[in-house]
Design a protein around this motif. Structure first.
Motif, PDB file in Angstrom:
ATOM      1  N   ASN A 163       0.771  -1.229   0.000  1.00 44.29           N
ATOM      2  CA  ASN A 163       0.000   0.000   0.000  1.00 44.29           C
ATOM      3  C   ASN A 163       0.816   1.301   0.000  1.00 44.29           C
ATOM      4  O   ASN A 163       0.462   2.268  -0.647  1.00 44.29           O
ATOM      5  N   ASN A 164       1.921   1.327   0.720  1.00 42.00           N
ATOM      6  CA  ASN A 164       2.795   2.515   0.692  1.00 42.00           C
ATOM      7  C   ASN A 164       4.163   2.141   1.263  1.00 42.00           C
ATOM      8  O   ASN A 164       4.360   1.011   1.713  1.00 42.00           O
ATOM      9  N   CYS A 165       5.079   3.078   1.230  1.00 44.24           N
ATOM     10  CA  CYS A 165       6.449   2.748   1.643  1.00 44.24           C
ATOM     11  C   CYS A 165       6.536   2.530   3.148  1.00 44.24           C
ATOM     12  O   CYS A 165       7.309   1.692   3.616  1.00 44.24           O
ATOM     13  N   ASP A 216      16.897  -1.674   3.193  1.00 44.75           N
ATOM     14  CA  ASP A 216      17.281  -0.318   2.822  1.00 44.75           C
ATOM     15  C   ASP A 216      16.025   0.481   2.455  1.00 44.75           C
ATOM     16  O   ASP A 216      15.379   0.194   1.446  1.00 44.75           O
ATOM     17  N   ASP A 217      15.651   1.436   3.307  1.00 42.67           N
ATOM     18  CA  ASP A 217      14.492   2.299   3.024  1.00 42.67           C
ATOM     19  C   ASP A 217      15.019   3.540   2.310  1.00 42.67           C
ATOM     20  O   ASP A 217      15.518   4.463   2.946  1.00 42.67           O
ATOM     21  N   VAL A 218      14.906   3.546   0.967  1.00 42.24           N
ATOM     22  CA  VAL A 218      15.461   4.685   0.219  1.00 42.24           C
ATOM     23  C   VAL A 218      14.439   5.802   0.017  1.00 42.24           C
ATOM     24  O   VAL A 218      14.778   6.857  -0.507  1.00 42.24           O
ATOM     25  N   GLY A 219      13.194   5.586   0.419  1.00 43.58           N
ATOM     26  CA  GLY A 219      12.204   6.679   0.401  1.00 43.58           C
ATOM     27  C   GLY A 219      11.682   7.013  -0.971  1.00 43.58           C
ATOM     28  O   GLY A 219      10.710   6.429  -1.446  1.00 43.58           O
ATOM     29  N   PHE A 227      10.750   1.535  -1.408  1.00 44.57           N
ATOM     30  CA  PHE A 227      10.598   2.913  -1.899  1.00 44.57           C
ATOM     31  C   PHE A 227       9.147   3.207  -2.249  1.00 44.57           C
ATOM     32  O   PHE A 227       8.333   2.310  -2.409  1.00 44.57           O
ATOM     33  N   SER A 228       8.844   4.514  -2.336  1.00 49.32           N
ATOM     34  CA  SER A 228       7.475   4.990  -2.543  1.00 49.32           C
ATOM     35  C   SER A 228       7.095   4.979  -4.020  1.00 49.32           C
ATOM     36  O   SER A 228       7.927   5.242  -4.882  1.00 49.32           O
ATOM     37  N   GLY A 229       5.811   4.744  -4.273  1.00 47.27           N
ATOM     38  CA  GLY A 229       5.329   4.811  -5.655  1.00 47.27           C
ATOM     39  C   GLY A 229       5.039   6.227  -6.109  1.00 47.27           C
ATOM     40  O   GLY A 229       5.094   6.536  -7.308  1.00 47.27           O
ATOM     41  N   GLY A 281       8.805  16.560  -0.897  1.00 49.00           N
ATOM     42  CA  GLY A 281       8.862  15.138  -0.603  1.00 49.00           C
ATOM     43  C   GLY A 281      10.134  14.829   0.147  1.00 49.00           C
ATOM     44  O   GLY A 281      10.429  15.411   1.180  1.00 49.00           O
ATOM     45  N   ALA A 282      10.918  13.931  -0.385  1.00 48.33           N
ATOM     46  CA  ALA A 282      12.116  13.514   0.323  1.00 48.33           C
ATOM     47  C   ALA A 282      13.363  14.207  -0.216  1.00 48.33           C
ATOM     48  O   ALA A 282      14.465  13.739  -0.032  1.00 48.33           O
ATOM     49  N   LEU A 283      13.192  15.317  -0.902  1.00 48.01           N
ATOM     50  CA  LEU A 283      14.345  16.011  -1.477  1.00 48.01           C
ATOM     51  C   LEU A 283      14.413  17.432  -0.938  1.00 48.01           C
ATOM     52  O   LEU A 283      14.283  18.399  -1.682  1.00 48.01           O
TER      53      LEU A 283
HETATM   54  C1  PLP Z   1       8.416   9.131   2.180  1.00 46.13           C
HETATM   55  C2  PLP Z   1       9.218   8.126   2.925  1.00 46.13           C
HETATM   56  C3  PLP Z   1       8.599   7.063   3.578  1.00 46.13           C
HETATM   57  C4  PLP Z   1       7.109   6.893   3.599  1.00 46.13           C
HETATM   58  O1  PLP Z   1       6.641   6.605   2.310  1.00 46.13           O
HETATM   59  P1  PLP Z   1       5.057   6.545   2.029  1.00 46.13           P
HETATM   60  O2  PLP Z   1       4.979   5.994   0.642  1.00 46.13           O
HETATM   61  O3  PLP Z   1       4.567   7.932   2.173  1.00 46.13           O
HETATM   62  O4  PLP Z   1       4.469   5.631   3.015  1.00 46.13           O
HETATM   63  C5  PLP Z   1       9.387   6.157   4.257  1.00 46.13           C
HETATM   64  N1  PLP Z   1      10.732   6.302   4.292  1.00 46.13           N
HETATM   65  C6  PLP Z   1      11.366   7.306   3.651  1.00 46.13           C
HETATM   66  C7  PLP Z   1      12.854   7.403   3.736  1.00 46.13           C
HETATM   67  C8  PLP Z   1      10.627   8.260   2.938  1.00 46.13           C
HETATM   68  O5  PLP Z   1      11.249   9.258   2.315  1.00 46.13           O
END
Ligand code: PLP
Length: 462
Positions: A151-153, A257-260, A290-292, A392-394
């Motif tokens: 569903n999400n990251c 590895d959670d790259v976001g 990673f996020s969609g 976002g993440a930048l």
């Molecule tokens: C944005 C982000 C998330 C969360 O992602 P969602 O798709 O919004 O759930 C998790 N970890 C990192 C590093 C992010 O940048």
């Protein structure tokens, strides 16, 4: 003061006006074309508002039936509406993050309108897997052995931690104990997964030895989290993903590895600092999340790619069912991933990538379009250069470019912004040094025209 004293204080004029108000039923009957319950409700609210206005000393001249109709219209309007993003923030979480490519939006509409082979194997006529529609694409695009989408990251990280480290230790650098917008905090995610968090290193520096010393019989996984919306600068150190994965391989510990944001598109100078998904996969990470709807430019989704054995453990975990992706997002994700197979097409058709790499000439022309429309409407506006956050993440990436700067006079800037938000369509801009900036990067030409019209209407003398 009691009611009697209150009414005795009323002037004969006011008393007459109040007496002249029609009964609810009579006003509701004037709205004969709407369902009766709605008409009665609107009539009651219009009458209450009129009575209040009269008692407050106002003498409104509007027709009560028109008031009731306006109330009905407002109540009937959708709550989730299209908004014009004039902020220049490309991945704006509050404004819905990534707009979809036309091919992805079409795929959603097709999946929404009818039945589909969501979990049906058209070859065998038997049950299929929803993952089958995107698994091959995600593997091909990242070089991974296996893939799973949820569903999400945030869900992806939770699932990976639960599947690989529940009841055991999850090792993380103190420099990565971050909170990402929307209350995603790594320590909380670890707690929910059932893993025990083991912190290593310091806020600014963590070395590979710090990780190594923390590993033992109780270790479930190492997790690396992209710092996402903040950066530590100066005297800082973190091992890179290759070092972490080499340590994992030597000790038999999987690396999550959670790259976001998930930069998949290569060759975009704007994204050169982003951790590439491919790089983490090649380094040997067990699960890369990673996020969609960030830099992938697709729907809300969480992609998990990595080693076959680790992804299989995630797939079999009960949380996978609770976090499963819905068919509309899946349709959009498949179409978006297909676009990514051809990098040139991805750049041309995926809005997030287009906006990131929009040529200065295109932005200048759109800023000038707005300026000219505003000048024509008698509004003081000029084209200036300003830097916008990608969002976002930048957080650190700022893209400079031409924007249209509007003088809010005679209104205060806040008042102009408020009127724009209440317009149809609502327009959200950004404030800088007393001016309202309309950033052409996050609008197409039609939206830029609508934004200029909105500003002109908001500033028109009444
Ligand atoms: C944005 C982000 C998330 C969360 O992602 P969602 O798709 O919004 O759930 C998790 N970890 C990192 C590093 C992010 O940048």
């Amino acid at each position: 003061m009691g009611g009697a004293a209150g009414s005795r204080a009323r002037s004969p004029e006011l008393a007459a006006l109040l007496r002249a108000l029609p009964p609810v039923d009579e006003l509701a009957a004037a709205l004969a074309d709407v369902p009766r319950a709605l008409a009665v409700g609107a009539a009651r609210r219009a009458l209450a508002a009129r009575r209040e206005a009269l008692l407050a000393g106002e003498r409104p001249a509007t027709d009560l039936a028109d008031d009731a109709r306006a109330l009905l219209e407002r109540a009937g309007r959708a709550s989730l509406r299209r908004v014009i993003n004039a902020t220049g923030v490309i991945v704006h979480t509050n404004l819905g993050r990534a707009p979809l490519a036309p091919a992805a939006a079409d795929a959603v509409a097709a999946a929404a309108r009818g039945y589909s082979n969501l979990e049906y194997d058209l070859e065998s006529g038997g049950r299929g897997s929803r993952q089958a529609h995107v698994e091959g694409l995600a593997r091909e695009l990242t070089g991974a052995e296996a893939a799973l989408v949820v569903n999400n990251c945030a869900g992806a990280v939770l699932l990976a931690a639960a599947a690989l480290a529940a009841g055991r230790e999850l090792v993380v650098s103190r420099g990565q104990l971050v909170e990402i917008g929307g209350s995603f905090r790594l320590p909380d995610v670890a707690a929910q997964s059932g893993a025990r968090l083991v912190e290593v290193g310091t806020t600014n520096r963590t070395r590979i030895d710090d990780y190594e010393r923390a590993l033992g019989a109780e270790t479930g996984a190492i997790v690396r989290a992209h710092q996402s919306n903040f950066r530590a600068v100066g005297f800082v150190e973190q091992p890179d993903i290759e070092e972490l994965c080499a340590l994992g391989a030597r000790t038999g510990v999987p690396v999550i590895d959670d790259v976001g944001s998930g930069a998949l598109a290569e060759g975009l100078p704007e994204l050169s600092d982003e951790p590439a998904v491919r790089r983490s996969v090649a380094a040997g990470a067990a699960v890369v999340c990673f996020s969609g709807d960030k830099l992938l430019g697709g729907p809300q989704a969480g992609l998990m790619v990595g080693r076959a054995e680790a992804i299989e453990r995630c797939r079999r975990h009960p949380l996978a069912r609770a976090l499963r992706i819905d068919k509309l997002s899946l349709a959009a994700l498949e179409a978006t991933l297909r676009l990514h197979r051809d990098p040139a097409r991805a750049l041309a058709e995926i809005p997030v990538l287009r906006m990131l790499s929009a040529p200065e000439s295109e932005l200048a022309a759109r800023a000038e379009l707005m300026r000219a429309l505003l000048e024509h409407a008698g509004v003081d506006a000029r084209v200036v250069t300003a830097a916008a956050r990608v969002g976002g993440a930048l957080p650190l990436l700022e893209l400079e470019g031409p924007v249209c700067a509007v003088d809010p006079a005679p209104l205060a800037l806040d008042e102009l912004a408020r009127r724009l938000r209440r317009g149809e369509p609502p327009v959200v801009g950004r404030a800088r040094r007393g001016r309202l900036l309309l950033d052409p990067r996050t609008m197409d030409d039609d939206e830029a025209r609508a934004a200029a019209r909105g500003v002109a209407a908001a500033l028109r003398p009444v």
